[in-house]
Design a protein around this motif. Structure first.
Motif, mmCIF file in Angstrom:
data_model
loop_
_atom_site.group_PDB
_atom_site.id
_atom_site.type_symbol
_atom_site.label_atom_id
_atom_site.label_comp_id
_atom_site.label_asym_id
_atom_site.label_seq_id
_atom_site.Cartn_x
_atom_site.Cartn_y
_atom_site.Cartn_z
ATOM 1 N N ALA A 335 -2.989 -2.576 -10.785
ATOM 2 C CA ALA A 335 -1.931 -3.611 -11.318
ATOM 3 C C ALA A 335 -1.700 -4.653 -10.147
ATOM 4 O O ALA A 335 -1.326 -5.813 -10.391
ATOM 5 N N ALA A 336 -1.307 -4.059 -8.962
ATOM 6 C CA ALA A 336 -1.248 -4.766 -8.088
ATOM 7 C C ALA A 336 -2.171 -6.007 -7.590
ATOM 8 O O ALA A 336 -2.011 -7.080 -7.224
ATOM 9 N N PHE A 337 -3.558 -5.290 -7.680
ATOM 10 C CA PHE A 337 -4.870 -6.204 -7.199
ATOM 11 C C PHE A 337 -4.580 -7.155 -8.590
ATOM 12 O O PHE A 337 -5.148 -8.656 -8.250
ATOM 13 N N ALA A 338 -4.490 -6.904 -9.656
ATOM 14 C CA ALA A 338 -4.616 -8.041 -10.821
ATOM 15 C C ALA A 338 -3.767 -9.148 -10.644
ATOM 16 O O ALA A 338 -4.120 -10.293 -11.257
ATOM 17 N N ARG A 339 -2.601 -9.083 -9.979
ATOM 18 C CA ARG A 339 -1.676 -10.286 -9.996
ATOM 19 C C ARG A 339 -2.193 -11.283 -9.313
ATOM 20 O O ARG A 339 -1.718 -12.281 -9.668
ATOM 21 N N ARG A 340 -3.013 -11.180 -8.084
ATOM 22 C CA ARG A 340 -3.523 -12.335 -7.266
ATOM 23 C C ARG A 340 -4.982 -11.872 -7.057
ATOM 24 O O ARG A 340 -5.676 -12.838 -6.202
ATOM 25 N N GLY A 341 -5.735 -10.814 -7.314
ATOM 26 C CA GLY A 341 -6.843 -10.702 -6.842
ATOM 27 C C GLY A 341 -7.176 -10.354 -5.157
ATOM 28 O O GLY A 341 -8.183 -10.795 -4.716
ATOM 29 N N ASP A 342 -5.961 -9.771 -4.857
ATOM 30 C CA ASP A 342 -6.156 -9.710 -3.148
ATOM 31 C C ASP A 342 -5.698 -8.224 -2.919
ATOM 32 O O ASP A 342 -4.571 -7.535 -3.135
ATOM 33 N N LEU A 343 -6.606 -7.708 -2.088
ATOM 34 C CA LEU A 343 -6.540 -6.205 -1.976
ATOM 35 C C LEU A 343 -5.400 -6.043 -0.848
ATOM 36 O O LEU A 343 -4.754 -4.700 -0.769
ATOM 37 N N ALA A 344 -4.890 -7.152 -0.159
ATOM 38 C CA ALA A 344 -3.796 -6.780 0.666
ATOM 39 C C ALA A 344 -2.605 -6.539 0.106
ATOM 40 O O ALA A 344 -1.628 -5.998 0.290
ATOM 41 N N ASP A 345 -2.529 -7.185 -1.304
ATOM 42 C CA ASP A 345 -1.310 -6.853 -2.178
ATOM 43 C C ASP A 345 -1.226 -5.405 -2.511
ATOM 44 O O ASP A 345 -0.094 -5.023 -2.661
ATOM 45 N N VAL A 346 -2.439 -4.828 -2.546
ATOM 46 C CA VAL A 346 -2.422 -3.291 -3.193
ATOM 47 C C VAL A 346 -1.759 -2.606 -2.010
ATOM 48 O O VAL A 346 -1.120 -1.643 -2.164
ATOM 49 N N VAL A 347 -2.104 -2.844 -0.695
ATOM 50 C CA VAL A 347 -1.550 -2.040 0.376
ATOM 51 C C VAL A 347 -0.185 -2.278 0.544
ATOM 52 O O VAL A 347 0.537 -1.515 0.810
ATOM 53 N N GLN A 348 0.059 -3.422 0.427
ATOM 54 C CA GLN A 348 1.621 -3.810 0.674
ATOM 55 C C GLN A 348 2.531 -3.350 -0.636
ATOM 56 O O GLN A 348 3.694 -2.898 -0.197
ATOM 57 N N ASP A 349 1.952 -3.188 -1.802
ATOM 58 C CA ASP A 349 2.646 -2.621 -2.645
ATOM 59 C C ASP A 349 2.592 -1.367 -2.628
ATOM 60 O O ASP A 349 4.027 -0.770 -2.679
ATOM 61 N N ALA A 350 1.819 -0.470 -1.969
ATOM 62 C CA ALA A 350 1.841 0.988 -1.634
ATOM 63 C C ALA A 350 2.713 1.394 -0.528
ATOM 64 O O ALA A 350 3.382 2.126 -0.567
ATOM 65 N N VAL A 351 3.042 0.303 0.385
ATOM 66 C CA VAL A 351 3.893 0.584 1.556
ATOM 67 C C VAL A 351 5.106 0.552 1.112
ATOM 68 O O VAL A 351 6.065 1.400 1.301
ATOM 69 N N ALA A 352 5.651 -0.291 0.222
ATOM 70 C CA ALA A 352 6.876 -0.447 -0.546
ATOM 71 C C ALA A 352 7.197 0.686 -1.350
ATOM 72 O O ALA A 352 8.576 1.344 -1.144
ATOM 73 N N ARG A 353 6.314 1.240 -2.247
ATOM 74 C CA ARG A 353 6.560 2.657 -2.733
ATOM 75 C C ARG A 353 6.454 3.847 -1.807
ATOM 76 O O ARG A 353 7.426 4.671 -2.199
ATOM 77 N N THR A 354 5.929 3.917 -0.964
ATOM 78 C CA THR A 354 5.852 4.875 -0.019
ATOM 79 C C THR A 354 7.257 5.048 0.364
ATOM 80 O O THR A 354 7.808 6.378 0.524
ATOM 81 N N THR A 355 7.900 4.511 1.105
ATOM 82 C CA THR A 355 9.355 4.527 1.592
ATOM 83 C C THR A 355 10.255 3.240 0.854
ATOM 84 O O THR A 355 10.561 2.415 1.481
ATOM 85 N N PRO A 356 10.524 3.634 -0.213
ATOM 86 C CA PRO A 356 11.492 2.516 -0.949
ATOM 87 C C PRO A 356 12.828 2.398 -0.389
ATOM 88 O O PRO A 356 13.298 1.248 -0.492
ATOM 89 N N SER A 357 13.193 3.463 0.364
ATOM 90 C CA SER A 357 14.723 3.143 1.242
ATOM 91 C C SER A 357 14.635 2.061 2.205
ATOM 92 O O SER A 357 15.540 1.305 2.525
ATOM 93 N N LEU A 358 13.251 1.671 2.663
ATOM 94 C CA LEU A 358 13.171 0.786 3.685
ATOM 95 C C LEU A 358 12.499 -0.609 3.219
ATOM 96 O O LEU A 358 12.438 -1.658 3.788
ATOM 97 N N SER A 359 12.409 -0.753 1.822
ATOM 98 C CA SER A 359 11.938 -1.946 1.279
ATOM 99 C C SER A 359 13.066 -3.051 0.967
ATOM 100 O O SER A 359 14.364 -2.717 0.850
#
Length: 359
Positions: A335-359
């Motif tokens: 779903a993160a990739f589908a928004r813009r077709g950019d795999l960097a978005d996938v990683v950044q979305d995962a970073v935000a989910r990994t530690t939501p308290s720091l987002s």
């Protein structure tokens, strides 16, 4: 059941270390050196945390969240982030940690070792004896594929969508000892099989016993290694509770099921790896295809008495409903990739989910 009677459970989680553009970077040795409860892994783009064993699920989830936050803050000191991803969505050439054992693995296992940058969630459940542990290893095998499907969080590999929900499983299966096991008669046969594998020269040592479920070499626990690293601490807590429920229920799971042969267990795991929760899984009770939600609900129903004894049933049912509605980590990545077709978005979305308290 009193609090003292409950089994403890602990979780080890592996994470990718990435830069601001989402590319894995070899900063884990620096990060790990700064934190007591972090460990080196085979590749320098990966770091591992470990929770304290506990009987309380809420305490476990809070500990996992705290460990993720500590890791993320340590990474930030080196302009890096941590991402709960089973594999790297963007292309990467992993960097081997300069440890003599790891260097030997690189030399003796070829591309299997060189390409091995994958992150799992390993659940440790306390056992009273090795006899109990081996009996549980035997009993829970048919139910491990549904847990793999629930945790699926690795659809991308070297910049491509693999078509799998958990491609980590496919990468991990390259190791000679990885996967399900046939029943052992007891601890003596379990030890003899491992000794034979090492004696044959196929494995370097006991640390390379990568069974889906194994007796821990360091702790009085049964270690279940089937899951991808989970997107959130709550997801990891759900996996941990299900694993503890399976081990607690093991004496009631001894009735032979249709998929106890290793060929069928491998097939069930392949199906779980491929489709996650989006398609059918192999139902352990029938050996036939069934919708993934139905199989997970059957798993919960099967171990419900154990979940209830540990005070986990309500939390597990609520967490499972949440994951079924939201999707797996693989679904979130796509779903993160589908928004813009950019795999960097996938990683950044995962970073935000990994530690939501720091987002």
């Amino acid at each position: 059941m009193t609090l003292d009677d409950r089994r403890t459970v602990g979780v080890e989680e592996e994470f990718l270390v990435v830069d601001a553009a989402g590319r894995p970077v070899p900063r884990a040795p620096d990060i790990v050196a700064d934190e007591e409860r972090l460990e080196h892994e085979l590749q320098q783009e990966q770091a591992e945390t470990g929770s304290e064993p506990t009987t309380d699920l809420a305490t476990l989830i809070a500990d996992l969240a705290g460990q993720r936050t500590a890791l993320a803050r340590a990474a930030a000191e080196y302009q890096a982030h941590v991402a709960a991803l089973g594999t790297s969505p963007v292309p990467v050439q992993p960097t081997t940690t300069p440890n003599p054992r790891y260097v030997r693995m690189m030399r003796e296992y070829g591309l299997t070792a060189h390409q091995q940058l994958s992150c799992g969630c390993h659940v440790h459940v306390s056992i009273s004896s090795r006899d109990e542990g081996v009996a549980a290893v035997n009993a829970i095998q048919p139910w491990l594929a549904p847990i793999l499907a629930l945790s699926a969080n690795s659809p991308y590999w070297q910049g491509e969508d693999t078509g799998f929900a958990s491609y980590r499983r496919q990468v991990w299966n390259r190791w000679p000892s990885a996967g399900p096991t046939t029943p052992f008669s007891g601890p003596d046969e379990y030890d003899a099989v491992i000794a034979a594998m090492i004696g044959s020269g196929v494995l370097l040592d006991r640390g390379m016993v990568y069974f889906d479920a194994r007796l821990s070499a360091r702790y009085p626990t049964l270690e279940i290694r089937v899951a991808d690293v989970c997107p959130t601490p709550e997801d990891a807590g759900l996996v941990a509770a299900l694993c503890r429920g399976l081990v607690e229920s093991a004496p009631l799971l001894v009735t032979p099921l249709p998929i106890t042969r290793i060929e069928l267990l491998r097939g069930a795991a392949w199906r779980a790896s491929y489709s996650g929760l989006s398609g059918d899984l192999v139902d352990p009770t029938s050996g036939k295809p069934a919708p993934a939600p139905a199989v997970l609900e059957r798993l919960v129903a099967t171990i419900a008495p154990a979940l209830r004894r540990h005070g986990d049933l309500d939390a597990v049912e609520a967490s499972l409903d949440r994951v079924l509605a939201r999707g797996t980590g693989a679904d979130l990545q796509r779903a993160a990739f589908a928004r813009r077709g950019d795999l960097a978005d996938v990683v950044q979305d995962a970073v935000a989910r990994t530690t939501p308290s720091l987002s």
